[in-house]
Design a protein around this motif. Structure first.
Motif, PDB file in Angstrom:
ATOM      1  N   LEU A 259       0.854  -1.183   0.000  1.00  0.00           N
ATOM      2  CA  LEU A 259       0.000   0.000   0.000  1.00  0.00           C
ATOM      3  C   LEU A 259       0.891   1.233   0.000  1.00  0.00           C
ATOM      4  CD1 LEU A 259      -2.911   1.182   0.259  1.00  0.00           C
ATOM      5  CD2 LEU A 259      -2.531   1.210   2.733  1.00  0.00           C
ATOM      6  N   GLN A 260       0.674   2.141  -0.966  1.00  0.00           N
ATOM      7  CA  GLN A 260       1.550   3.303  -1.066  1.00  0.00           C
ATOM      8  C   GLN A 260       0.846   4.449  -1.773  1.00  0.00           C
ATOM      9  OE1 GLN A 260       5.293   2.435  -2.883  1.00  0.00           O
ATOM     10  NE2 GLN A 260       6.156   4.464  -2.528  1.00  0.00           N
ATOM     11  N   GLY A 261       1.142   5.654  -1.329  1.00  0.00           N
ATOM     12  CA  GLY A 261       0.632   6.868  -1.949  1.00  0.00           C
ATOM     13  C   GLY A 261       1.614   7.992  -1.748  1.00  0.00           C
ATOM     14  N   GLN A 262       1.319   9.158  -2.316  1.00  0.00           N
ATOM     15  CA  GLN A 262       2.236  10.288  -2.220  1.00  0.00           C
ATOM     16  C   GLN A 262       2.521  10.679  -0.773  1.00  0.00           C
ATOM     17  OE1 GLN A 262       2.390  13.501  -5.200  1.00  0.00           O
ATOM     18  NE2 GLN A 262       0.279  12.946  -5.647  1.00  0.00           N
ATOM     19  N   ARG A 263       1.462  10.683   0.041  1.00  0.00           N
ATOM     20  CA  ARG A 263       1.627  11.101   1.428  1.00  0.00           C
ATOM     21  C   ARG A 263       1.335   9.965   2.401  1.00  0.00           C
ATOM     22  NH1 ARG A 263      -1.254  16.744   2.418  1.00  0.00           N
ATOM     23  NH2 ARG A 263       0.211  16.723   4.153  1.00  0.00           N
ATOM     24  N   THR A 264       1.274   8.763   1.872  1.00  0.00           N
ATOM     25  CA  THR A 264       1.046   7.579   2.701  1.00  0.00           C
ATOM     26  C   THR A 264       2.315   6.743   2.733  1.00  0.00           C
ATOM     27  OG1 THR A 264      -1.298   7.510   2.080  1.00  0.00           O
ATOM     28  CG2 THR A 264      -0.350   5.501   3.015  1.00  0.00           C
ATOM     29  N   GLU A 265       2.805   6.496   3.905  1.00  0.00           N
ATOM     30  CA  GLU A 265       4.039   5.728   4.043  1.00  0.00           C
ATOM     31  C   GLU A 265       3.853   4.319   3.479  1.00  0.00           C
ATOM     32  OE1 GLU A 265       7.169   4.317   7.557  1.00  0.00           O
ATOM     33  OE2 GLU A 265       5.462   5.627   8.013  1.00  0.00           O
ATOM     34  N   LYS A 266       4.839   3.871   2.738  1.00  0.00           N
ATOM     35  CA  LYS A 266       4.769   2.557   2.101  1.00  0.00           C
ATOM     36  C   LYS A 266       4.599   1.466   3.162  1.00  0.00           C
ATOM     37  CE  LYS A 266       7.340  -0.488  -1.035  1.00  0.00           C
ATOM     38  NZ  LYS A 266       8.567  -0.634  -1.844  1.00  0.00           N
ATOM     39  N   LYS A 267       3.627   0.593   2.910  1.00  0.00           N
ATOM     40  CA  LYS A 267       3.351  -0.490   3.842  1.00  0.00           C
ATOM     41  C   LYS A 267       3.319  -1.799   3.073  1.00  0.00           C
ATOM     42  CE  LYS A 267       0.044  -1.905   7.454  1.00  0.00           C
ATOM     43  NZ  LYS A 267      -1.221  -1.550   8.139  1.00  0.00           N
ATOM     44  N   GLU A 268       4.186  -2.736   3.452  1.00  0.00           N
ATOM     45  CA  GLU A 268       4.251  -4.030   2.783  1.00  0.00           C
ATOM     46  C   GLU A 268       3.511  -5.077   3.608  1.00  0.00           C
ATOM     47  OE1 GLU A 268       8.395  -4.810   2.232  1.00  0.00           O
ATOM     48  OE2 GLU A 268       8.488  -3.682   0.353  1.00  0.00           O
ATOM     49  N   PHE A 269       2.749  -5.897   2.917  1.00  0.00           N
ATOM     50  CA  PHE A 269       2.023  -6.982   3.569  1.00  0.00           C
ATOM     51  C   PHE A 269       2.656  -8.310   3.151  1.00  0.00           C
ATOM     52  CE2 PHE A 269      -0.892  -3.441   3.132  1.00  0.00           C
ATOM     53  CZ  PHE A 269      -1.476  -3.364   4.382  1.00  0.00           C
ATOM     54  N   ILE A 270       3.210  -9.016   4.119  1.00  0.00           N
ATOM     55  CA  ILE A 270       3.913 -10.268   3.873  1.00  0.00           C
ATOM     56  C   ILE A 270       3.108 -11.419   4.477  1.00  0.00           C
ATOM     57  CG2 ILE A 270       6.087 -11.518   4.151  1.00  0.00           C
ATOM     58  CD1 ILE A 270       6.310  -8.956   2.494  1.00  0.00           C
ATOM     59  N   ALA A 271       3.056 -12.531   3.762  1.00  0.00           N
ATOM     60  CA  ALA A 271       2.338 -13.705   4.266  1.00  0.00           C
ATOM     61  C   ALA A 271       2.947 -14.171   5.585  1.00  0.00           C
ATOM     62  CB  ALA A 271       2.386 -14.823   3.228  1.00  0.00           C
ATOM     63  N   GLN A 272       2.085 -14.446   6.546  1.00  0.00           N
ATOM     64  CA  GLN A 272       2.535 -14.893   7.859  1.00  0.00           C
ATOM     65  C   GLN A 272       2.478 -16.419   7.952  1.00  0.00           C
ATOM     66  OE1 GLN A 272       3.743 -12.574  10.133  1.00  0.00           O
ATOM     67  NE2 GLN A 272       3.480 -11.303   8.295  1.00  0.00           N
ATOM     68  N   PRO A 273       3.621 -17.072   8.150  1.00  0.00           N
ATOM     69  CA  PRO A 273       3.625 -18.541   8.297  1.00  0.00           C
ATOM     70  C   PRO A 273       2.710 -18.948   9.443  1.00  0.00           C
ATOM     71  CG  PRO A 273       5.864 -17.665   8.126  1.00  0.00           C
ATOM     72  CD  PRO A 273       4.969 -16.491   8.299  1.00  0.00           C
ATOM     73  N   GLY A 274       1.950 -19.990   9.210  1.00  0.00           N
ATOM     74  CA  GLY A 274       1.037 -20.465  10.235  1.00  0.00           C
ATOM     75  C   GLY A 274      -0.395 -20.008  10.015  1.00  0.00           C
ATOM     76  N   ASN A 275      -0.581 -18.970   9.187  1.00  0.00           N
ATOM     77  CA  ASN A 275      -1.940 -18.509   8.879  1.00  0.00           C
ATOM     78  C   ASN A 275      -2.528 -19.217   7.664  1.00  0.00           C
ATOM     79  OD1 ASN A 275      -1.793 -16.742  10.998  1.00  0.00           O
ATOM     80  ND2 ASN A 275      -1.503 -14.908   9.760  1.00  0.00           N
ATOM     81  N   ASP A 276      -1.678 -19.956   6.945  1.00  0.00           N
ATOM     82  CA  ASP A 276      -2.170 -20.672   5.773  1.00  0.00           C
ATOM     83  C   ASP A 276      -2.839 -21.982   6.204  1.00  0.00           C
ATOM     84  OD1 ASP A 276       0.531 -21.489   6.504  1.00  0.00           O
ATOM     85  OD2 ASP A 276       0.386 -22.879   4.804  1.00  0.00           O
ATOM     86  N   ILE A 334     -13.785  13.265  -1.639  1.00  0.00           N
ATOM     87  CA  ILE A 334     -13.507  11.870  -1.283  1.00  0.00           C
ATOM     88  C   ILE A 334     -12.569  11.349  -2.357  1.00  0.00           C
ATOM     89  CG2 ILE A 334     -14.489   9.583  -0.888  1.00  0.00           C
ATOM     90  CD1 ILE A 334     -17.123  10.994  -0.177  1.00  0.00           C
ATOM     91  N   LEU A 335     -11.366  10.962  -1.977  1.00  0.00           N
ATOM     92  CA  LEU A 335     -10.302  10.703  -2.950  1.00  0.00           C
ATOM     93  C   LEU A 335      -9.433   9.532  -2.511  1.00  0.00           C
ATOM     94  CD1 LEU A 335      -9.136  12.123  -5.568  1.00  0.00           C
ATOM     95  CD2 LEU A 335      -7.528  13.265  -4.031  1.00  0.00           C
ATOM     96  N   SER A 336      -8.946   8.767  -3.484  1.00  0.00           N
ATOM     97  CA  SER A 336      -7.974   7.706  -3.189  1.00  0.00           C
ATOM     98  C   SER A 336      -6.638   8.347  -2.871  1.00  0.00           C
ATOM     99  CB  SER A 336      -7.825   6.764  -4.395  1.00  0.00           C
ATOM    100  OG  SER A 336      -9.030   6.093  -4.671  1.00  0.00           O
ATOM    101  N   THR A 337      -6.119   8.090  -1.676  1.00  0.00           N
ATOM    102  CA  THR A 337      -4.849   8.674  -1.270  1.00  0.00           C
ATOM    103  C   THR A 337      -3.703   7.663  -1.313  1.00  0.00           C
ATOM    104  OG1 THR A 337      -5.389   8.233   1.048  1.00  0.00           O
ATOM    105  CG2 THR A 337      -5.962  10.400   0.165  1.00  0.00           C
ATOM    106  N   ALA A 338      -4.026   6.387  -1.495  1.00  0.00           N
ATOM    107  CA  ALA A 338      -3.002   5.353  -1.648  1.00  0.00           C
ATOM    108  C   ALA A 338      -3.617   4.193  -2.409  1.00  0.00           C
ATOM    109  CB  ALA A 338      -2.485   4.884  -0.284  1.00  0.00           C
ATOM    110  N   LYS A 339      -2.768   3.449  -3.122  1.00  0.00           N
ATOM    111  CA  LYS A 339      -3.239   2.313  -3.903  1.00  0.00           C
ATOM    112  C   LYS A 339      -2.549   1.035  -3.438  1.00  0.00           C
ATOM    113  CE  LYS A 339      -4.171   4.915  -8.163  1.00  0.00           C
ATOM    114  NZ  LYS A 339      -3.807   5.079  -9.596  1.00  0.00           N
ATOM    115  N   TYR A 340      -3.256  -0.073  -3.636  1.00  0.00           N
ATOM    116  CA  TYR A 340      -2.670  -1.381  -3.376  1.00  0.00           C
ATOM    117  C   TYR A 340      -1.967  -1.860  -4.649  1.00  0.00           C
ATOM    118  CZ  TYR A 340      -5.141  -1.946   1.056  1.00  0.00           C
ATOM    119  OH  TYR A 340      -5.579  -1.800   2.349  1.00  0.00           O
ATOM    120  N   TYR A 341      -0.741  -2.334  -4.466  1.00  0.00           N
ATOM    121  CA  TYR A 341       0.065  -2.851  -5.583  1.00  0.00           C
ATOM    122  C   TYR A 341       0.250  -4.355  -5.409  1.00  0.00           C
ATOM    123  CZ  TYR A 341       1.128   1.999  -6.697  1.00  0.00           C
ATOM    124  OH  TYR A 341       1.008   3.324  -7.043  1.00  0.00           O
TER     125      TYR A 341
END
Length: 429
Positions: A259-276, A334-341
């Motif tokens: 998740l990232q935007g111009q004013r949104t700090e980049k946030k990475e989502f990583i698969a958590q072992p054990g949740n699968d 009402i505006l998108s401020t960050a997008k999911y990649y």
């Protein structure tokens, strides 16, 4: 310019400036000089319309239309609300009111249908993805703020709302009266298909449905499932971030999304072992109404080479949206401020999810008359779920991607596999 027109220009230019400055913060998008040059052109166009158009225009409508077009050009889910509209929006947003079950976006200046929630009044009226709403209760939706259109469709259960539709399969406007109801989002369903194929249909990622999906997959596993088909058709509601947890049910490692935007700090989502909970073969089904969290999950499973995706390209709706209060005029954006990649670096809202095997879904809806009523004896004779049948064949190995591509069926295409990713495409700078 007369005094009234000057204030019209000043007010609308302020809105345009705010929109441009959102992207210009910290020098990331456009320079201040560029903003002023754009405003100069905008002001001159307004003045020419005012002075030289064939008849005296309604400048309020002209400027609001310009703002709406500006927003739609960058974000089909954005809205600009005037002070009165914003007041009503805030008043009704949290209220428990009935609805018709439509998920909306903007297309071609009109309010467009992303999806009709299964079982809702809109679904029962055969309203489908891609239909355009021409008017709501006689009010034209051309250049109407999206959030305002959603507000007009809400109301007490049992009351009615009249809409005029432009359908993909019928270019003539059709008038339909919908009765509002308390729309319930569909639950997760599962069943065991022949050949030890477990089938799970997730039609919403709202609430506790991911936990429910986890339980149902575990039950299918206990019942002897060797394969899983994950059906994400018409899954367009719920917190988009829940798509992360849905993907994690099938992944024990790897990136799911960013998740990232111009004013949104980049946030990475990583698969958590054990949740699968499922490590066996899986095929995902999508259609045009797959949106939001479901797209995040499908993109992750596809890019991480965990699953084949079969069906239609998804809608393209995966972003963090915020309400930004305007300074001075009491309105709001009402505006998108960050997008999911996706893991491959694609902005899901811009590209949607393109399946490995593109297969058009059967259109089993009957033809309707000008009042929106089904025309007798026009429903297609075949009700076979082609996508599910091919997904089962693909996951069990009865067919392959190459075989589907060479089958000669006009509505089947395959997307070439992407080359090995050496470096991920970056998100927005």
């Amino acid at each position: 310019m007369n005094s009234r027109f000057k204030w019209t220009v000043v007010g609308s230019s302020t809105c345009v400036a705010v929109l441009l400055l959102i992207g210009a913060q910290k020098g990331r998008a456009v320079s201040t000089d560029d903003i002023y040059s754009h405003l100069k052109v905008y002001t001159e166009v307004l003045e020419r319309i005012k002075l030289e158009y064939v008849e005296q225009p309604d400048m309020k409508s002209v400027t609001l239309g310009a703002i709406d077009g500006l927003l739609e050009s960058v974000d089909p889910f954005a809205s600009y609300l005037t002070e009165d509209q914003y007041y009503e929006y805030e008043k009704t947003r949290e209220a428990k009111t009935g609805g018709v079950g439509l998920i909306l976006a903007k297309r071609y200046g009109y309010v467009a249908v992303v999806d009709a929630i299964p079982g809702s009044p809109a679904d029962k009226a055969s309203i489908t993805t891609g239909d355009l709403i021409e008017s709501i209760n006689g009010v034209a939706t051309r250049d109407m703020p999206l959030a305002y259109a959603e507000q007009l469709l809400r109301g007490s259960a049992g009351t009615t709302v009249d809409i005029s539709l432009l359908r993909l399969r019928n270019p003539d406007p059709q008038r339909i009266t919908l009765t509002r109801s308390d729309v319930s989002l569909p639950a997760v369903t599962e069943k065991m298909l022949p050949g030890n194929v477990g089938y799970v249909h997730v039609s919403s990622v709202a609430g506790d449905r991911i936990a429910d999906a986890k339980t149902k997959i575990q039950n299918l596993k206990k019942d002897g499932a060797k394969y899983v088909v994950l059906d994400l058709r018409h899954c367009s509601t719920g917190d988009q971030e829940n798509g992360i947890a849905l993907a994690n049910l099938f992944l024990d490692k790897g990136e799911i999304a960013t998740l990232q935007g111009q004013r949104t700090e980049k946030k990475e989502f990583i698969a958590q072992p054990g949740n699968d909970v499922w490590s066996g073969p899986v095929v995902v089904i999508t259609n045009r109404a797959t949106a939001g969290g479901a797209e995040i999950a499908a993109a992750a499973l596809l890019d991480d080479k965990r699953a084949q995706v079969l069906g239609e390209r998804s809608y393209g709706d995966a972003s963090l949206r915020e309400t930004i209060k305007m300074e001075g005029n009491g309105g709001a954006i009402i505006l998108s401020t960050a997008k999911y990649y996706s893991p491959s670096g694609k902005a899901i809202q811009d590209t949607g999810v393109t399946p490995t095997v593109l297969v058009a879904e059967n259109d089993n809806t009957p033809e309707v008359d000008e009042d929106g009523n089904p025309v007798p004896q026009t429903a297609p004779k075949s009700t076979e779920d082609t996508l599910l049948k091919q997904a089962v064949d693909l996951v069990t190995g009865k067919t392959t991607v190459a075989a589907l591509a060479n089958a000669g069926t006009p509505d089947v295409q395959t997307v070439p596999a992407a080359p090995p990713i050496i470096q991920k495409a970056p998100g927005p700078k």
